[in-house]
Design a protein around this motif. Structure first.
Motif, mmCIF file in Angstrom:
data_model
loop_
_atom_site.group_PDB
_atom_site.id
_atom_site.type_symbol
_atom_site.label_atom_id
_atom_site.label_comp_id
_atom_site.label_asym_id
_atom_site.label_seq_id
_atom_site.Cartn_x
_atom_site.Cartn_y
_atom_site.Cartn_z
ATOM 1 N N LEU B 45 -63.155 -55.905 25.457
ATOM 2 C CA LEU B 45 -63.557 -56.875 26.481
ATOM 3 C C LEU B 45 -64.227 -58.113 25.891
ATOM 4 O O LEU B 45 -64.631 -59.018 26.611
ATOM 5 N N GLY B 46 -64.325 -58.149 24.565
ATOM 6 C CA GLY B 46 -64.976 -59.297 23.921
ATOM 7 C C GLY B 46 -66.493 -59.234 24.005
ATOM 8 O O GLY B 46 -67.180 -60.222 23.775
ATOM 9 N N ASN B 47 -67.040 -58.065 24.336
ATOM 10 C CA ASN B 47 -68.497 -57.884 24.427
ATOM 11 C C ASN B 47 -69.093 -57.550 23.073
ATOM 12 O O ASN B 47 -68.377 -57.170 22.148
ATOM 13 N N VAL B 92 -57.560 -53.864 29.297
ATOM 14 C CA VAL B 92 -58.320 -54.750 30.174
ATOM 15 C C VAL B 92 -57.696 -54.689 31.561
ATOM 16 O O VAL B 92 -56.480 -54.796 31.721
ATOM 17 N N ARG B 117 -66.535 -57.017 31.550
ATOM 18 C CA ARG B 117 -66.617 -58.154 30.629
ATOM 19 C C ARG B 117 -67.995 -58.779 30.756
ATOM 20 O O ARG B 117 -68.466 -59.024 31.859
ATOM 21 N N GLU B 160 -59.818 -65.424 32.491
ATOM 22 C CA GLU B 160 -58.393 -65.252 32.190
ATOM 23 C C GLU B 160 -58.237 -64.185 31.120
ATOM 24 O O GLU B 160 -59.107 -64.018 30.283
ATOM 25 N N PHE B 161 -57.157 -63.444 31.163
ATOM 26 C CA PHE B 161 -56.905 -62.495 30.075
ATOM 27 C C PHE B 161 -55.416 -62.238 29.976
ATOM 28 O O PHE B 161 -54.638 -62.600 30.856
ATOM 29 N N ARG B 162 -55.030 -61.639 28.890
ATOM 30 C CA ARG B 162 -53.612 -61.298 28.704
ATOM 31 C C ARG B 162 -53.408 -59.844 29.086
ATOM 32 O O ARG B 162 -54.162 -58.979 28.636
ATOM 33 N N MET B 165 -53.505 -56.784 26.647
ATOM 34 C CA MET B 165 -54.650 -56.380 25.826
ATOM 35 C C MET B 165 -54.952 -54.899 25.972
ATOM 36 O O MET B 165 -55.624 -54.470 26.901
ATOM 37 N N CYS B 313 -59.635 -59.217 18.825
ATOM 38 C CA CYS B 313 -59.988 -59.370 20.245
ATOM 39 C C CYS B 313 -60.699 -60.690 20.488
ATOM 40 O O CYS B 313 -60.435 -61.378 21.467
ATOM 41 N N LYS B 314 -61.591 -61.066 19.561
ATOM 42 C CA LYS B 314 -62.303 -62.345 19.706
ATOM 43 C C LYS B 314 -61.286 -63.480 19.775
ATOM 44 O O LYS B 314 -61.401 -64.387 20.586
ATOM 45 N N TRP B 317 -59.357 -63.532 23.172
ATOM 46 C CA TRP B 317 -60.103 -64.055 24.323
ATOM 47 C C TRP B 317 -60.219 -65.552 24.196
ATOM 48 O O TRP B 317 -60.819 -66.282 24.815
#
Lengths: 221, 317
Positions: B45-47, B92, B117, B160-162, B165, B313-314, B317
């Motif tokens: 989740l980019g956390n 995601v 997220r 937004e996300f793909r 993922m 992942c970074k 995003w």
């Protein structure tokens, strides 16, 4: 010295409950916290040992030639211990007074009888000397203290109580301690105190830290 | 910006990777039982890896999203459904305001994790949002989740996300109801009788009902030690396998006491602790002895994999 999993190493200084061993354990633990090696996480002193927790990846990054972070930490602990020995400072320990109500000790009468003395005599012997906080464990702020006079030492209960009230003062062998929370427990209970052992929003969050001294005072006395 | 616990499940709580630095005062690290699951979904989740998540057992909570949010679930397979549609783990997902996440059946594993997220906001104590049940601090008022609890988001949870993922299968823990977990030797392992040593390393142990976040009580062939062993209490850790006076084993888990005085037979390698964490009463486990160096190498490999995933992942995003 032994590994406690791959991210902690314990160094044993002896196998007895003694003030001298404990003083060295606490000194080594402070030394690690004050001058942390690369990858150090935290140190935990106990009666006669110190455990250093570390981040394997960080230790290896700082020591790229090694095949084992544990070996690096072992060597580090050994050299610090050797360097420590001659210069253990006998700093005056902090003494904390704890008021105890001995009328609230459900096991006190039986305990005194089993020792062949009266309840007042038991209380007098128990409060006669200050006790050293050897280590903290079991629960947040539970201090393992000692050593009590051999003639009032008591075995653990054969069947632990499911609920010991917060503030209860207990004895197990030659150790004494105070329960910070209502909890199960197997120590014989000789009194109770109102003092808060766990004070989460203060710094530090516990009344005692390893190396402190505790003096019990009889509120009825 | 929050989620609401519409119906509290069994022993659900807010956890992160735990609080460090206070063991010497009797305050253990606590934190998620299955660290791999929490780290993986947070990275996805980019956390930050230690963002707070919800840990749930079965039956799990019914969770309502009060706002649009991106989220992920990991750990056990509890047949997750979002508004009645099956949703997968380790990817995601998007929830719209008022959508409801439910867990229909326990397919595999014992603990499921939910992260959003930006992470969850919850009470922080000594640098961690993990719930400490002894101190009754951290997480949501230091206790298990209840009906109608509301947990705020720590950041912007929508975006937004793909759709693609998803965490690659090779990075996922291989959960099993009868895993073989790798252990390093404990300081008293060589005190076991030869029969005891053989039973410890070669026979399976059952997880009993007396198992929780503090530790797992196992039942197997009783083990015994040569002679008397008197051990002064000293530090123990999550994964420490202790021998109890009745010859049975306890494996210390996230909320373990900081010190212990029972013989230490072994320590579960940290990479395999998530496999332990996903066991439920009735499951079995076997132990396989490896060296400390091997356990370190496994931890290093894992760390490299996670770092790579984090970088990827970074970027995504």
């Amino acid at each position: 010295m032994f590994s406690l999993g791959e991210n902690a190493v314990t160094v044993e200084l002896g196998d007895a409950i003694s003030e001298d061993l404990n003083r060295r354990a606490i000194a080594l633990s402070h030394d690690l916290a004050e001058r942390p090696f690369a990858g150090f996480v935290e140190a935990v002193p106990s009666y006669a040992s110190v455990t250093a927790f570390f981040d394997v990846a960080a230790v290896r990054r700082a020591n790229p030639w090694t095949s084992s972070a544990c070996e690096v930490v072992r060597a580090e602990m050994e050299s610090r211990l050797a360097a420590l020995e001659p210069c253990v400072v006998s700093e005056e320990p902090r003494t904390v007074e704890v008021l105890v109500d001995f009328s609230e000790g459900p096991d006190l009468e039986m305990a005194a009888a089993s020792c062949g003395i009266s309840v007042p005599e038991f209380i007098e012997i128990f409060t006669a000397r200050p006790y050293r906080v050897f280590m903290i464990g079991f629960q947040p702020g539970f201090a393992y203290m000692g050593q009590i006079n051999e003639c009032i030492s008591l075995p653990r209960l054969a069947t632990p109580r499911l609920r010991v009230p917060k503030g209860s003062v207990g004895i197990a062998g030659r150790q004494t301690g105070i329960y910070p929370f209502d909890s199960p427990g197997g120590w014989q209970l000789i009194g109770r105190t109102d003092v808060e052992l766990f004070r989460p929003l203060e710094d530090p969050p516990t009344l005692f830290k390893p190396g402190d001294m505790c003096r019990f005072v009889d509120v009825g006395g | 910006m929050s989620i609401r616990i519409e119906k509290a499940g069994l022993a659900a709580s807010v956890q992160d990777l735990g609080r460090v630095g206070h063991r010497s005062l009797g305050i253990g690290p606590g934190g998620v039982m299955d660290r791999a699951a929490a780290e993986l979904i947070n990275i996805l989740l980019g956390n930050e890896r230690d963002a707070a998540v919800v840990e749930m057992h079965f039956p799990a909570c019914d969770v309502v999203f009060e706002n649009d949010a991106l989220f992920a679930i990991g750990g056990a397979d509890f047949g997750a459904e979002l508004d009645g549609e099956k949703v997968g783990r380790w990817r995601v997902l998007r929830a719209t305001a008022d959508s409801k996440l439910c867990f229909e059946e326990r397919v595999k594993g014992a603990r499921v994790y939910l992260s959003v997220r930006g992470g969850l906001d919850a009470d922080e104590w000594l640098g961690s949002r993990s719930t400490n049940f002894a101190a009754e601090l951290g997480g949501v008022s230091g206790r298990f989740l209840r009906d109608r609890d509301v947990i705020k988001f720590a950041g912007e949870a929508d975006g937004e996300f793909r759709k693609s993922m998803v965490i690659s299968r090779s990075l996922l823990p291989i959960y099993s109801s009868f895993p073989t977990v790798r252990i390093t030797s404990g300081s008293e392992m060589d005190r076991l009788t030869s029969d005891g040593r053989a039973a410890f390393l070669e026979t399976p142990f059952d997880l009993t009902n007396d198992s929780n976040r503090l530790g797992f009580r196992l039942k197997g062939e009783p083990l015994s030690i040569d002679g008397e062993v008197e051990i002064l209490s000293s530090a123990v850790a999550a994964g420490t396998i202790q021998l109890l006076p009745d010859g049975q084993l306890v494996v210390l888990m996230a909320d373990h006491q900081t010190t212990g005085g029972y013989p230490r037979l072994g320590h579960v390698a940290s990479v395999d602790l998530p496999l332990m964490a996903q066991l439920a009463p009735g499951d079995k486990v076997g132990f396989h002895l490896i060296s400390v160096e091997q356990a370190e190498d496994l931890a290093m490999e894992r760390e490299l994999e996670l770092n790579k995933l984090e970088a990827a992942c970074k970027f995504a995003w």
